[in-house]
Design an enzyme around this catalytic site. Structure first.
Site, PDB file in Angstrom:
ATOM      1  N   TYR A  22      26.605 -22.354 -30.963  1.00 50.69           N
ATOM      2  CA  TYR A  22      26.392 -20.915 -30.736  1.00 50.69           C
ATOM      3  C   TYR A  22      27.040 -20.453 -29.431  1.00 50.69           C
ATOM      4  CZ  TYR A  22      24.218 -16.500 -29.585  1.00 50.69           C
ATOM      5  OH  TYR A  22      24.017 -15.192 -29.223  1.00 50.69           O
TER       6      TYR A  22
ATOM      7  N   LYS B 225      30.091 -17.606 -28.643  1.00 54.43           N
ATOM      8  CA  LYS B 225      29.990 -16.418 -27.784  1.00 54.43           C
ATOM      9  C   LYS B 225      31.020 -16.471 -26.656  1.00 54.43           C
ATOM     10  CE  LYS B 225      27.175 -14.224 -30.261  1.00 54.43           C
ATOM     11  NZ  LYS B 225      27.408 -12.888 -30.820  1.00 54.43           N
TER      12      LYS B 225
HETATM   13  N1  NAP Z   1      18.530 -12.074 -29.127  1.00 55.81           N
HETATM   14  C1  NAP Z   1      19.203 -12.581 -28.109  1.00 55.81           C
HETATM   15  O1  NAP Z   1      18.631 -13.205 -27.208  1.00 55.81           O
HETATM   16  C2  NAP Z   1      20.692 -12.371 -28.018  1.00 55.81           C
HETATM   17  C3  NAP Z   1      21.314 -12.553 -26.763  1.00 55.81           C
HETATM   18  C4  NAP Z   1      22.680 -12.367 -26.668  1.00 55.81           C
HETATM   19  C5  NAP Z   1      23.426 -11.995 -27.789  1.00 55.81           C
HETATM   20  N2  NAP Z   1      22.794 -11.822 -28.983  1.00 55.81           N
HETATM   21  C6  NAP Z   1      23.622 -11.432 -30.134  1.00 55.81           C
HETATM   22  O2  NAP Z   1      23.164 -10.186 -30.607  1.00 55.81           O
HETATM   23  C7  NAP Z   1      23.568 -10.038 -31.968  1.00 55.81           C
HETATM   24  C8  NAP Z   1      22.393  -9.515 -32.766  1.00 55.81           C
HETATM   25  O3  NAP Z   1      21.369 -10.498 -32.778  1.00 55.81           O
HETATM   26  P1  NAP Z   1      19.823 -10.139 -32.582  1.00 55.81           P
HETATM   27  O4  NAP Z   1      19.371 -10.777 -31.347  1.00 55.81           O
HETATM   28  O5  NAP Z   1      19.626  -8.672 -32.754  1.00 55.81           O
HETATM   29  O6  NAP Z   1      19.178 -10.991 -33.767  1.00 55.81           O
HETATM   30  P2  NAP Z   1      18.599 -10.568 -35.198  1.00 55.81           P
HETATM   31  O7  NAP Z   1      17.433  -9.663 -35.037  1.00 55.81           O
HETATM   32  O8  NAP Z   1      18.399 -11.865 -35.914  1.00 55.81           O
HETATM   33  O9  NAP Z   1      19.783  -9.745 -35.861  1.00 55.81           O
HETATM   34  C9  NAP Z   1      20.953 -10.375 -36.340  1.00 55.81           C
HETATM   35  C10 NAP Z   1      21.604  -9.463 -37.343  1.00 55.81           C
HETATM   36  O10 NAP Z   1      22.816 -10.070 -37.803  1.00 55.81           O
HETATM   37  C11 NAP Z   1      22.779 -10.176 -39.217  1.00 55.81           C
HETATM   38  N3  NAP Z   1      23.510 -11.343 -39.685  1.00 55.81           N
HETATM   39  C12 NAP Z   1      23.447 -12.599 -39.203  1.00 55.81           C
HETATM   40  N4  NAP Z   1      24.277 -13.391 -39.905  1.00 55.81           N
HETATM   41  C13 NAP Z   1      24.855 -12.619 -40.850  1.00 55.81           C
HETATM   42  C14 NAP Z   1      25.794 -12.863 -41.883  1.00 55.81           C
HETATM   43  N5  NAP Z   1      26.339 -14.080 -42.099  1.00 55.81           N
HETATM   44  N6  NAP Z   1      26.163 -11.828 -42.663  1.00 55.81           N
HETATM   45  C15 NAP Z   1      25.628 -10.609 -42.484  1.00 55.81           C
HETATM   46  N7  NAP Z   1      24.744 -10.320 -41.533  1.00 55.81           N
HETATM   47  C16 NAP Z   1      24.361 -11.315 -40.711  1.00 55.81           C
HETATM   48  C17 NAP Z   1      21.304 -10.247 -39.540  1.00 55.81           C
HETATM   49  O11 NAP Z   1      21.110  -9.842 -40.867  1.00 55.81           O
HETATM   50  P3  NAP Z   1      20.245 -10.715 -41.892  1.00 55.81           P
HETATM   51  O12 NAP Z   1      18.880 -10.849 -41.279  1.00 55.81           O
HETATM   52  O13 NAP Z   1      20.328  -9.899 -43.110  1.00 55.81           O
HETATM   53  O14 NAP Z   1      20.957 -12.034 -41.966  1.00 55.81           O
HETATM   54  C18 NAP Z   1      20.723  -9.254 -38.565  1.00 55.81           C
HETATM   55  O15 NAP Z   1      20.904  -7.946 -39.033  1.00 55.81           O
HETATM   56  C19 NAP Z   1      24.073 -11.401 -32.410  1.00 55.81           C
HETATM   57  O16 NAP Z   1      25.489 -11.402 -32.406  1.00 55.81           O
HETATM   58  C20 NAP Z   1      23.543 -12.337 -31.344  1.00 55.81           C
HETATM   59  O17 NAP Z   1      24.339 -13.471 -31.208  1.00 55.81           O
HETATM   60  C21 NAP Z   1      21.455 -11.987 -29.112  1.00 55.81           C
END
Ligand code: NAP
Length: 262
Positions: A149, A153
């Protein structure tokens, strides 16, 4: 058709849902994508904010899934692309299922940059458009027990700046949102709820999304959300990678969470 139009991926929950909500409040019509049916519930919330919303349930880890999303735009000019879909995967690399690890790479990198290429070409032709990529401060540090992961990033953080430079003076801006740990479904999906980072207090996804949206609209190169994360990323820039990898072990090793010791 007179309203601006945005594509938001990963809009079913977390940061992506909040990004889509801000877009809706700012008058954008939306094309949203995720790969689970919860996306339809999210669409109802976004419609209640006044946006016309097209929903595409698709796996963005493969080019066919991205093609389905792009087809749903039906040639409508895209004013903003918020390429946010992504997921993590905890545990040691050797203990991960390779297909699961590959899905992280295919979603966070391959599907993301394929969509960016499709959309950005049309933006360059129109000489206008805004792109927001959700990278992470995880890209600044080797992710012990989240090795794949963090690598994805690092790729996105780097790619975003390179594409931004390539698109200089085309009217298209590229912005990288780099959140720290945020309270979303991320850690549950990555099977990291027994880790310290999974259990620690985290940032509010609505705050993170606001910071990212505003940076995108300003056309900034990048934004790290939250002062603690700004400090952490500044320190990471001057810390040896081996030290960072050991620090990451402490927060991401399975069982490192407090509740796991109770
Ligand atoms: N949460 C953190 O601590 C954090 C920190 C830094 C960066 N991020 C980044 O922020 C972004 C959003 O994540 P989040 O934290 O908001 O988590 P989240 O609530 O799990 O949301 C992730 C979203 O991405 C979608 N997704 C994942 N894999 C997919 C796929 N193969 N095809 C289509 N949709 C997909 C999920 O949809 P489904 O549920 O339908 O799969 C969901 O809508 C990500 O890129 C993550 O790496 C998160």
């Amino acid at each position: 058709m007179s309203k601006p139009f945005a594509i938001v991926t990963g809009a079913s929950s977390g940061i992506g849902l909040e990004l889509a909500a801000i877009c809706a409040q700012q008058g954008f019509d939306l094309l949203i994508a995720a790969d689970r049916p919860e996306l339809h519930t999210a669409a109802d919330r976004l419609r209640s904010l006044g946006a016309a919303v097209t929903v595409v349930e698709t796996d963005l880890a493969n080019t066919e899934g991205v093609d389905r999303l792009w087809a749903a735009a039906a040639g409508r000019p895209v004013d903003a692309l918020l390429a946010n879909a992504g997921h993590g995967l905890g545990h040691g690399f050797l203990d991960q299922d390779f297909q699961d690890a590959r899905h992280v790479i295919d979603t966070n990198i391959t599907g993301t940059i394929y969509l960016v290429q499709l959309v950005a070409r049309t933006m360059r032709s129109r000489r206008q458009g805004r792109i927001l990529l959700t990278g992470s401060i995880a890209g600044f540090m080797p992710g012990t027990y989240q090795a794949v992961y963090n690598g994805t990033k690092a790729f996105i953080d780097s790619f975003s700046f390179a594409l931004r430079a390539e698109l200089k003076e085309t009217g298209v801006t590229v912005t990288c949102l780099m959140p720290g740990a945020t309270e979303t479904d991320f850690f549950e999906r990555a099977d990291m709820l027994d880790t310290k980072v999974g259990q620690d207090k985290k940032d509010d996804p609505a705050d993170v999304a606001r910071v990212g949206f505003d940076a995108m609209m300003r056309g900034d190169g990048d934004v790290v959300s939250g002062w603690k994360n700004k400090l952490q990323s500044a320190i990471a820039n001057v810390t040896p990678a081996g030290v960072l990898a050991e620090q990451h072990r402490k927060v991401a090793e399975p069982g490192s969470g407090q509740e796991a010791h109770d």
